[in-house]
Design a protein around this motif. Sequence first.
Motif, short mmCIF file in Angstrom:
data_model
loop_
_atom_site.label_atom_id
_atom_site.label_comp_id
_atom_site.label_asym_id
_atom_site.label_seq_id
_atom_site.Cartn_x
_atom_site.Cartn_y
_atom_site.Cartn_z
N MET A 180 44.11 58.28 42.03
CA MET A 180 45.67 57.95 42.17
C MET A 180 46.34 57.76 40.59
SD MET A 180 47.50 54.39 43.78
CE MET A 180 46.37 54.39 45.37
N TRP A 181 47.57 58.45 40.62
CA TRP A 181 48.39 58.60 39.65
C TRP A 181 49.67 57.95 39.64
CZ3 TRP A 181 47.03 60.72 34.67
CH2 TRP A 181 45.72 61.17 34.85
N MET A 182 50.04 56.94 38.48
CA MET A 182 51.50 56.63 38.63
C MET A 182 51.92 56.63 37.17
SD MET A 182 51.30 53.12 41.00
CE MET A 182 51.03 52.03 39.39
N GLN A 183 53.30 57.19 37.22
CA GLN A 183 53.69 57.59 35.65
C GLN A 183 55.13 57.15 35.63
OE1 GLN A 183 54.18 61.53 34.02
NE2 GLN A 183 52.49 60.73 32.91
N LYS A 184 55.63 56.39 34.58
CA LYS A 184 56.97 55.98 34.59
C LYS A 184 57.53 56.03 32.99
CE LYS A 184 60.09 52.36 36.72
NZ LYS A 184 60.16 51.20 37.48
N GLU A 185 58.56 56.44 32.88
CA GLU A 185 59.14 56.52 31.46
C GLU A 185 60.26 55.41 31.38
OE1 GLU A 185 59.83 60.30 29.73
OE2 GLU A 185 61.16 59.67 28.20
N ILE A 186 60.08 54.55 30.56
CA ILE A 186 61.28 53.49 30.46
C ILE A 186 61.62 53.29 29.09
CG2 ILE A 186 60.19 52.08 32.26
CD1 ILE A 186 59.02 50.10 30.29
N SER A 187 62.81 52.69 28.94
CA SER A 187 63.65 52.49 27.61
C SER A 187 63.56 51.11 27.36
CB SER A 187 64.97 52.98 27.67
OG SER A 187 65.22 54.41 27.93
N LEU A 188 62.96 50.80 26.12
CA LEU A 188 62.88 49.35 25.61
C LEU A 188 64.28 49.02 25.00
CD1 LEU A 188 59.34 49.84 24.07
CD2 LEU A 188 59.99 48.77 26.18
N LYS A 189 64.74 47.81 25.20
CA LYS A 189 65.97 47.46 24.56
C LYS A 189 65.55 47.44 22.96
CE LYS A 189 64.85 42.64 24.35
NZ LYS A 189 64.79 41.02 24.78
N PRO A 190 66.72 47.64 22.09
CA PRO A 190 66.49 47.71 20.86
C PRO A 190 65.77 46.70 20.17
CG PRO A 190 68.60 48.59 21.52
CD PRO A 190 68.12 48.08 22.58
N ARG A 191 65.08 46.50 19.27
CA ARG A 191 64.49 45.57 18.49
C ARG A 191 64.63 45.51 17.32
NH1 ARG A 191 62.16 45.63 23.37
NH2 ARG A 191 60.88 43.65 23.99
N SER A 192 64.55 44.46 16.38
CA SER A 192 64.80 44.34 15.09
C SER A 192 63.62 45.03 14.26
CB SER A 192 64.86 43.03 14.54
OG SER A 192 63.73 42.40 15.00
N ARG A 193 63.62 45.50 13.13
CA ARG A 193 62.24 45.75 12.48
C ARG A 193 61.41 44.65 12.46
NH1 ARG A 193 62.55 48.41 6.36
NH2 ARG A 193 60.31 47.94 5.89
N GLY A 194 60.12 45.27 12.80
CA GLY A 194 59.25 44.08 13.02
C GLY A 194 58.16 44.48 14.07
N PHE A 195 57.41 43.65 14.52
CA PHE A 195 56.21 43.82 15.54
C PHE A 195 56.80 42.74 16.74
CE2 PHE A 195 54.70 45.23 11.74
CZ PHE A 195 53.59 46.19 12.28
N HIS A 196 56.84 43.17 17.80
CA HIS A 196 57.17 42.78 19.08
C HIS A 196 56.36 42.76 20.39
CE1 HIS A 196 61.03 42.30 16.81
NE2 HIS A 196 60.82 43.60 16.64
N LEU A 197 56.19 41.56 20.95
CA LEU A 197 55.32 41.60 22.22
C LEU A 197 56.22 42.37 23.31
CD1 LEU A 197 53.57 38.25 22.19
CD2 LEU A 197 52.58 40.27 22.32
N ILE A 198 55.36 43.52 24.03
CA ILE A 198 55.97 44.17 25.15
C ILE A 198 55.11 44.18 26.53
CG2 ILE A 198 57.70 45.29 23.86
CD1 ILE A 198 55.68 47.88 24.30
N THR A 199 54.11 43.40 26.47
CA THR A 199 53.10 43.50 27.61
C THR A 199 53.96 43.01 29.00
OG1 THR A 199 51.65 42.23 26.10
CG2 THR A 199 50.98 42.36 28.34
N GLU A 200 54.71 42.13 28.95
CA GLU A 200 55.40 42.05 30.33
C GLU A 200 56.35 43.37 30.74
OE1 GLU A 200 57.33 38.14 30.06
OE2 GLU A 200 55.78 37.25 29.74
N GLU A 201 57.11 43.96 29.76
CA GLU A 201 57.78 45.03 30.04
C GLU A 201 56.97 45.99 30.79
OE1 GLU A 201 61.30 45.81 27.28
OE2 GLU A 201 60.01 44.44 26.46
N ILE A 202 55.64 46.32 30.26
CA ILE A 202 54.89 47.31 30.76
C ILE A 202 54.21 46.85 31.92
CG2 ILE A 202 52.53 48.32 30.40
CD1 ILE A 202 53.26 48.01 27.28
N GLU A 203 54.07 45.87 32.16
CA GLU A 203 53.46 45.32 33.60
C GLU A 203 54.59 45.56 34.57
OE1 GLU A 203 50.08 41.86 32.23
OE2 GLU A 203 52.13 41.37 32.45
N ARG A 204 55.82 45.07 34.11
CA ARG A 204 57.02 45.29 35.25
C ARG A 204 57.15 46.70 35.36
NH1 ARG A 204 59.84 41.44 32.34
NH2 ARG A 204 61.10 42.71 31.19
N ALA A 205 56.91 47.48 34.40
CA ALA A 205 57.07 49.21 34.50
C ALA A 205 56.27 49.45 35.67
CB ALA A 205 56.81 49.89 33.41
#
Lengths: 139, 139, 139
Positions: free
Chosen positions: B1-26
Motif C-alpha cells: 500500500m502506498w500513500m503520498q502527499k505533498e505539503i507546504s510548510l509555513k515559512p520559518r525563520s532561519r534555524g532548526f524547527h520541529l515538524i514531526t506533528e505536521e508530518i503526522e497530520r499529513a
Amino acid sequence: MWMQKEISLKPRSRGFHLITEEIERAIGEPGQIRTGLLSVFIKHTSASLTINENADPTVRADFESFFNRAVPEDEPYYQHVFEGSDDLPAHLKSSILGPSVQIPITDGRLNMGTWQGVYLCEHRNHGGSRNIVVTVHGE
Amino acid sequence: MWMQKEISLKPRSRGFHLITEEIERAIGEPGQIRTGLLSVFIKHTSASLTINENADPTVRADFESFFNRAVPEDEPYYQHVFEGSDDLPAHLKSSILGPSVQIPITDGRLNMGTWQGVYLCEHRNHGGSRNIVVTVHGE
Amino acid sequence: MWMQKEISLKPRSRGFHLITEEIERAIGEPGQIRTGLLSVFIKHTSASLTINENADPTVRADFESFFNRAVPEDEPYYQHVFEGSDDLPAHLKSSILGPSVQIPITDGRLNMGTWQGVYLCEHRNHGGSRNIVVTVHGE
C-alpha cells in the motif's frame, strides 16, 4: 513493482558532477511506476551522492573548495595514510555526504524541486569508474 | 500500500524547527499501514531535513550556532555569491544534513525513539514556504 | 514482502564500530527477498549510522579523531550543556552522519561494494545499548 539496475558511471575528475540524466536513463520509461520511491546507492567508500542545485556550476566548484578545507589532507593525526593523501579525506567526505539518495516518484516522474539535481561526489584524485545501484519501487 | 502527499510548510525563520506533528497530520490515521517505511523529501537546495532531539530547544539553537561556524558566510574563495551571503552556505548545509529522512513504521506508528523528532533545517534568512513530499508504504 | 525487526546492539565504546554482521543476523536467511531494499534506523539522537570502509581499523580510528576536532566539546557558545561535555557534540555528529542507511538487495543479498560495511557511530562516552530497527522489503 520493483525495478533495479546497476550501472557504471564514466570516470569523473575529483569534484561534484550532475548525474541526474544518467539515473533517468538507467530507469528508462518513467511512466510504469506512478507513485513510489527511487533509491540510488553508490558501492564505494571514497565517493558519495547528494542532491543540490542543478543550475550554476559555481555551486559545484564551491562544494569542492569547501569540503577540501573542511576535511583537509595530510593532518598529522591521520593514521590511515598508506593509500595517498586524498584517501582518508575521501572516506570522511563520503560519510558526511552519504552513499545514497531517496527521491519520491509522483505521476510517473522524479518529484524533485525545479533546482534539484543528483550529484556524484568524486573525492579521489583518480577514482575511476563508479558503480551505482538504482532501485525503483512503487505502484 | 502506498500513500503520498505533498505539503507546504509555513515559512520559518532561519534555524532548526520541529515538524514531526505536521508530518503526522499529513499522513493522517497511522493505523492503515502496520509495517512499513515513511520517507520525507524536501524539494529545495537551501533547506534540509534531519532527526534529532525533540525536547530541549537549546539543542536546536546550538545547531544553528554550530553550523553557522562550520559553514561560514562570505568566505573569500566562494564563487557563487550573487544570491546573497546566506545562499552558498545554505546549499552546503543542506547537503551535509541531507534532503530526506526515512523512518520505520511499526504497529501503525512512526517507530522513532522517545527523544527523536523531525527537524526542518531552514538555512536561508528568508526561505519562505517549503514543500515536502511525504511517502508512506507498507502493508 | 516486508520483514522488520528491532534489535538491541551491545554497548560499544565511543567511536566507530562495524555492525554489518549483526544486521545480517537480524534479517536471517537473505534468500527470501531477491530484489529490494534494506533500511536500518537508529532510535537515538546521540549515536548514528553510516557506511564506510570495512577493512583497515585505522579508518574508524581516524573517523573518531576527525569528528572530535570538527565538532569540539565545551565550546563557549553551547547552551545545551547540562547533560555533559559529550552530549551536544553527540547530537551534532548524529545529524551530520545521519540516523539511517539504505542498502539495495540484489539476488537475495546486500548489494554493497567489496569494501563497504555499516558503522555504528557511538558519540557518547557511555552510550549503553542502542536500539536499531531493521526493515527489509522487496519481492
